[in-house]
Structures are given as C-alpha cells and as structure tokens.
Design an enzyme around this catalytic site. Sequence first.
Site, mmCIF file in Angstrom:
data_model
loop_
_atom_site.group_PDB
_atom_site.id
_atom_site.type_symbol
_atom_site.label_atom_id
_atom_site.label_comp_id
_atom_site.label_asym_id
_atom_site.label_seq_id
_atom_site.Cartn_x
_atom_site.Cartn_y
_atom_site.Cartn_z
ATOM 1 N N HIS A 193 42.545 -24.049 25.432
ATOM 2 C CA HIS A 193 41.752 -22.961 25.989
ATOM 3 C C HIS A 193 40.355 -23.789 25.842
ATOM 4 O O HIS A 193 39.948 -24.415 25.221
ATOM 5 C CB HIS A 193 41.905 -21.965 24.833
ATOM 6 C CG HIS A 193 41.203 -20.746 25.300
ATOM 7 N ND1 HIS A 193 39.932 -20.504 25.621
ATOM 8 C CD2 HIS A 193 41.857 -19.510 25.865
ATOM 9 C CE1 HIS A 193 39.599 -19.193 26.206
ATOM 10 N NE2 HIS A 193 40.871 -18.622 26.251
ATOM 11 N N ASP A 230 42.496 -24.311 16.523
ATOM 12 C CA ASP A 230 42.437 -22.900 17.350
ATOM 13 C C ASP A 230 43.776 -22.139 16.944
ATOM 14 O O ASP A 230 44.720 -22.377 17.605
ATOM 15 C CB ASP A 230 42.240 -23.107 18.925
ATOM 16 C CG ASP A 230 42.483 -21.903 19.480
ATOM 17 O OD1 ASP A 230 42.556 -20.865 19.034
ATOM 18 O OD2 ASP A 230 42.397 -22.317 20.812
ATOM 19 N N GLN A 244 46.503 -17.934 18.832
ATOM 20 C CA GLN A 244 47.743 -17.366 19.484
ATOM 21 C C GLN A 244 48.724 -17.588 18.209
ATOM 22 O O GLN A 244 49.774 -17.183 18.470
ATOM 23 C CB GLN A 244 48.255 -18.087 20.552
ATOM 24 C CG GLN A 244 47.185 -18.062 21.743
ATOM 25 C CD GLN A 244 47.258 -16.683 22.232
ATOM 26 O OE1 GLN A 244 48.208 -15.849 22.161
ATOM 27 N NE2 GLN A 244 46.171 -16.540 23.174
ATOM 28 N N LYS A 285 43.311 -9.959 19.310
ATOM 29 C CA LYS A 285 44.631 -10.345 19.627
ATOM 30 C C LYS A 285 45.594 -10.160 18.589
ATOM 31 O O LYS A 285 46.874 -10.596 18.768
ATOM 32 C CB LYS A 285 44.771 -12.060 19.918
ATOM 33 C CG LYS A 285 43.945 -12.442 21.013
ATOM 34 C CD LYS A 285 44.097 -13.881 21.337
ATOM 35 C CE LYS A 285 42.798 -14.555 22.214
ATOM 36 N NZ LYS A 285 42.988 -13.883 23.431
ATOM 37 N N CYS A 295 42.128 -19.499 31.101
ATOM 38 C CA CYS A 295 41.097 -20.313 30.562
ATOM 39 C C CYS A 295 41.530 -21.801 29.869
ATOM 40 O O CYS A 295 41.079 -22.133 28.948
ATOM 41 C CB CYS A 295 40.477 -19.648 29.308
ATOM 42 S SG CYS A 295 39.574 -18.200 29.825
#
Lengths: 150, 421
Positions: free
Chosen positions: B136, B211, B214, B237, B377
Amino acid sequence: MSESLYQEIILDHYRNPHHKGLREPFEAEVHHVNPTCGDEVTVRVHVADGVVKDVSYDGVGCSISQASTSVMTDLVIGRPVDEAMSKADAFLELMQSKGTLEPDEDALEDGIAFAGVSRYPARVKCALLGWMAWKDATAQALAATEKEAS
Amino acid sequence: MTTLLPDLTTTPYDVEAIRRDFAVLSREVNGRPLVYLDNASSTHKPRQVLDAERAFVEQHYSNVHRGVHTLSQEATAAYEAARATVAAFIGAQHDEVVFTKNVTESLNLVAYSLGNPGSPMTLGHGDEIVVTEMEHHSNLVPWQMLCERTGATLKWFGLTDDGRLDLADGVITERTKVVAFVHQSNLLGTVNPLPELVRMAKAVGALTVVDAAQSVPHMPIDVAALGVDLFAFTGHKMLGPTGVGVLWGRNELLSSLPPFMGGGSMIEVVEMAGSTYAPAPERFEAGTPAISQAIGLAAACDYLGAIGLDRIAAHEAALTATLLDGLRRISGVRVIGPDSMESRGSAVSFVVDGVHPHDVGQTLDEIGIAVRVGHHCAAPVCKRYGVPATTRASSYAYNTEAEIDTLLDGIEHVKRFWGVS
C-alpha cells in the site's frame, strides 16, 4: 438510476468516440491523468487564426471520461477559441451544479447528457478530464503561437 | 460500562445474529438491500462499539493524563484500559502498544524515527531498505522519503504472475537495514510468508516492519510469537472507529527509538534550551490522543474476540471460495491475485474485460452493491499486472453467502448492461 448517469448519448460516444486518435499538425500536446482512478488522456490542439482547427486525442479510462472527451471535440473543433472556451466554462458550471442546473442544449448539445454526472461527485473529475486537458493544451498552443508571432 | 457481546463461541456461526448488531446492514441503497463488500477499505461498527464510545463520552469524558479531577482520572483509566485490551488482543504487553491515527501514521512514525537523531541505526549511502511491489502507498512512500532524506537505497521484492512475492536472492543483502512488508495485500488478497521474510531479515540483522492493516482484522495474531520488530494496524478496518491506529513494537526497541512528533504528553523535562522525552509508549503520543476512539477500538477487540478470529477467518474463507469459484464461471472476468484459497484473504480484485472498473463499480452501486474501484492505493501493483485499476470485493464477519451470490449476479448484470456478454 442507470438512466440518469449512463444516458444513451454517453454510451454512444463511449462505444463510437468522435475525433479519436492523435493527428498532425498541432501546436501543443498535454497528458492529463486522474490519479484516483488511473484514467488518462493525451490531447493535441491545432489552433490557427484564433480558431480551434483540430483537437485529437488518445486515452484510456471509464465511459464517462472517454465519452466526455468525445463530446468535447464535437463542441470545440471549428469554433473560435473564445467561443470554445465559453463552452468549456458552461460544461464546468454544469459539472459543478450537483444536479441543480438545467443544462443549455443550444450551448452544450450532446454535453447535456452529462447533467446527471454532476450528482456523482466521484465521477465529476472523470467528466472533466478531457476538457481540462483541452483547456491546458489550448493555453499552451496560444502561448506558442504568440511567441512565434512576436 | 456494560457491553452485550454475542455469545457465539459455543454455537454455530450465526451471521444473522452478528448482522443485527450493525444497523447499516438493514438499509437500502438505490432501492435494493445494501450489499457491503468494501471491508478492506473500511468496516462498519456494531452497536457495542458505538455504545462503548457513547457511554464513555456521556459519563467519563475528559482529557487524559495529568488531570487531578475525577473525570480526568476516569478518562485516563479508561484510555489505559483500552490500551491493555488492544494489547491483549494481539498478545502484547500494554506498554508496547502506541496509539496513532492510523497505519499511515504508524509507518511514518517508524520511518521518521529511524532517520532522526538518536536512532538506533544509522542510515546513509550504501544502506538499503527493502519493501515489496505489493505495498500500500502507506508502506512505500514513507520509505521512499526516508531514502531521500538519508541517501539509503530502496529495493523491493517483485511479484509473480499469480500474485505472490518473488522471494528472489540478492534483494536482502548484508547492507539491508530495514525490511518492511505487508502481511496481507489489500489489493491482491495475498497472505505473505511472514516467517520466511522474518528469517531472511534476521539473517542479516535487519529490522522488520509489518503493515498488518489487512491481517489483524481477519486472523488470530500473537504478535510476540511472530518474531517481527514493528507491527502496524488500524481501528476502522476491524469494526472500530476511524482516527485511531496502533503501532506495536517490542519494549526494548520502542525504548530505543527517538520521537517522531514533539509536543505535549511526550515529554519528561522541558526547558527553553531543550527537552527530554517520556518513555514509550507516551513518547510517541504527542498531543491529545483520540480518546473515545481508542475506547471504541477496545470494544471492537472485545466484539471480535467474543466471536473468535479463527471463526471469522473460517467464515470469510468460505465466502471467498464461493466468490472465486463464481468468478471463474463468468467469462471475461479475470482475478488479479491468487486464484486459489492457498494463503489468501478475503479481498478479491478482478477486472471485467471491456468494462472500466469505474463503470463496474457504478453499475453495481445502482443495484445496492458496494465494492471499491481504482488502484486501491497500490498503484505499482496495477502497473505490474497491466491494468489501470481493478474492482475489489472484500468480505468480513457480517457478510453472507447470499450476498456473494448477489455480487456474482451483479457482475453478470454489468456485462449485459455494457454489452460485453
């Protein structure tokens, strides 16, 4: 809802775009992108004696951006630059109207089909992509011809 | 504060019971029942999260830290209890959890801190930072900027045609100082081989930055067991509020990192000529934090924990398998990313030949289906696969098999409308 956004006129221009393809001669060429969706367009402008002699373009993008660029070429080619610019202003005003403006068919012809787009903020940029590229290219073309003349 | 949590641990997965906690899932869009499949972008919030925030704001709200009055002490206690809840949710110690604004801020915090005076590492010409081609922008641009500031070189793992990392030799070298990678791709849905990447990074003494935007919402995470150094995720999220994110770091590592932003709350002694800084995590929380949002995030952790992340993962896997299977049956539709259930999450990107993703998304919206279109993104991923953009459907705990069927029918409708069937 589909009737209001995807008017038949828009779909026609999308499937059979007018004046598409890059042509010579031209005084200016610009490449504009819509960074949020990846739509892009290259526009060439040929201006002579204060008249938009030709606008040619190539690009990839959604139906709205491609059809709008096609309609734009219909509206500006062959017109005095001032008149073409006022059409661009009228189209911009329509796009910023959020669906509240009754479009002027005499001025915008097929462009009135985009009135519904103004209710979709995410798509307004798509509709303006080709128009903004044309204004940019035309300004550059005028500056280039003025420079040559002086 | 009492929060009524669904008792779902001993019963079959009752998606309808979960859906009743989300008022928005009962609304209509364009005259059709809303089918919300944009969860990789942001999720909805159950009433338990909203109730927790509202109860706090109505009865206990004040600014946190330093106050002597009752409300300030109650607010501070609630804020720190939220930190402890979030920490427990990922198997961490409470002082290893830094509240940030979102993942973007968490990753910028790390990228700036590593280049600031007092950093535990020196970065300059000859040093290398490694990312992947599926990042991202929030885990790419901050590292590009760090390289610009320090003269370090950015390198990356490329992608295979089926949407996996190409873990080629020679990307990580003895010069690698940082390996930053996405745990689960927001565009491709790929779950990356975290243990392998950690092993490769550790072999050369590089710091690992993950990261996890998700992954934390969708799978059980025991962060201490992962062996990573820094780990970022966000509230919105995972059924929580916007405006609150998390940076996790091992205690000794956080303690060695210099501040990112200066201001109130992050200081120890301030004099006109200079200041000293508070220990972590306060060192990284300059200014008034997102207080009620942190409390909402803790309620979201409780909610997800009550259902069970393993059960949510299994539910999503079933939905994703149905979606992939259905997409395979529709001619002219191509999945961008892994086309199997092997190491993949619930975000499924696809293209419909002959219809721009904007038009796919708009046409689906007209029948009540919310998907995301664009480059998500992660523009380099689109470029890698030769598409300007994709359409992405991403399911979560509250989606149903019937909704996946509605989406598949919707894609057939898109093809008919645009005359590409």
